[in-house]
Motif scaffolding. Structure first.
Motif, PDB file in Angstrom:
ATOM      1  N   ASP A  65      36.427  41.066  38.142  1.00 19.13           N
ATOM      2  CA  ASP A  65      35.106  40.433  38.063  1.00 19.13           C
ATOM      3  C   ASP A  65      34.884  39.448  39.208  1.00 19.13           C
ATOM      4  O   ASP A  65      33.765  38.976  39.414  1.00 19.13           O
ATOM      5  N   TYR A  66      35.961  39.111  39.915  1.00 19.43           N
ATOM      6  CA  TYR A  66      35.882  38.155  41.015  1.00 19.43           C
ATOM      7  C   TYR A  66      36.149  38.897  42.312  1.00 19.43           C
ATOM      8  O   TYR A  66      37.253  39.377  42.547  1.00 19.43           O
ATOM      9  N   SER A  67      35.150  39.001  43.159  1.00 21.78           N
ATOM     10  CA  SER A  67      35.308  39.787  44.387  1.00 21.78           C
ATOM     11  C   SER A  67      36.003  39.000  45.493  1.00 21.78           C
ATOM     12  O   SER A  67      36.561  39.592  46.403  1.00 21.78           O
ATOM     13  N   THR A  93      44.191  37.540  33.351  1.00 20.68           N
ATOM     14  CA  THR A  93      42.893  37.505  32.674  1.00 20.68           C
ATOM     15  C   THR A  93      42.925  38.333  31.396  1.00 20.68           C
ATOM     16  O   THR A  93      43.770  39.196  31.226  1.00 20.68           O
ATOM     17  N   THR A 152      41.628  43.658  33.207  1.00 19.66           N
ATOM     18  CA  THR A 152      40.713  44.113  34.261  1.00 19.66           C
ATOM     19  C   THR A 152      39.687  43.049  34.628  1.00 19.66           C
ATOM     20  O   THR A 152      38.940  43.215  35.583  1.00 19.66           O
ATOM     21  N   GLY A 153      39.667  41.942  33.898  1.00 14.92           N
ATOM     22  CA  GLY A 153      38.759  40.847  34.208  1.00 14.92           C
ATOM     23  C   GLY A 153      38.988  40.270  35.597  1.00 14.92           C
ATOM     24  O   GLY A 153      38.091  39.657  36.180  1.00 14.92           O
TER      25      GLY A 153
END
Length: 181
Positions: free
Chosen positions: A43-45, A35, A39-40
């Motif tokens: 953003d998806y758990s 991503t 660190t993006g």
């Protein structure tokens, strides 16, 4: 006990990173992220893993930068020996979980595989990948059946200059590019 849960497959899986190795003694893992920014991926758990027994869904507990890389804690994993079973696995998300883009903006994964023709109708090939170069992204076009020649082309992704039209429905891209170049 494993924290992997058997799950139905995501509707459309997209690789966003990879679990590379164990980090520490409490079940944390090192990550490689595709991503931007890296660190993006946090953003998806909910992440998906494609294992030999099918799709597995795991849940991110927490993640952070560590030096020049990333580390994460996965819910249900508190031991380095247990977390080894997911090391080396690609991390997927479901495309439907991606944020909506403005009109005219595209995710790279949407452009890969599009047929590329010149504005004169000459088939150059298909988009194999995109590259980030600093000044602008570059579309890598590889020859396909029926293409003008067998050459690979690098076309700057500059809308309205070189990239004239992108049609996701017809899986086509029209470019202003000399086939001889």
């Amino acid at each position: 006990m494993s924290a992997l849960k058997q799950a139905t497959a995501p509707e459309q899986a997209l690789v966003v990173g990879r679990i590379t190795s164990v980090y520490g003694v409490k079940g944390w893992v090192k990550l490689y992220s595709h991503t931007e920014p890296m660190t993006g991926i946090f953003d998806y758990s909910h992440w998906w893993l494609k294992t030999s027994t099918g799709w597995k869904r795991i849940e991110l507990n927490q993640g952070r930068t560590q030096g020049r890389g990333l580390v994460a804690s996965i819910k249900g994993y508190a031991d380095r020996d247990i977390v080894r079973e997911i090391c080396g696995q690609d991390i997927y998300i479901d495309v439907k979980d991606l944020p909506e883009l403005d009109d005219g903006d595209f995710y790279w994964s949407q452009l890969e595989g599009l047929t590329v023709t010149t504005k004169e109708g000459v088939l150059l090939g298909k988009v194999s990948q995109l590259m980030e170069t600093g000044a602008n992204d570059v579309v890598v076009v590889r020859a396909c059946e029926g293409s003008y020649d067998r050459e690979e082309r690098l076309i700057p992704y500059v809308p309205e200059t070189y990239i004239l039209d992108v049609n996701l429905e017809s899986k086509a891209m029209v470019v202003d590019w000399d086939p001889e170049f």
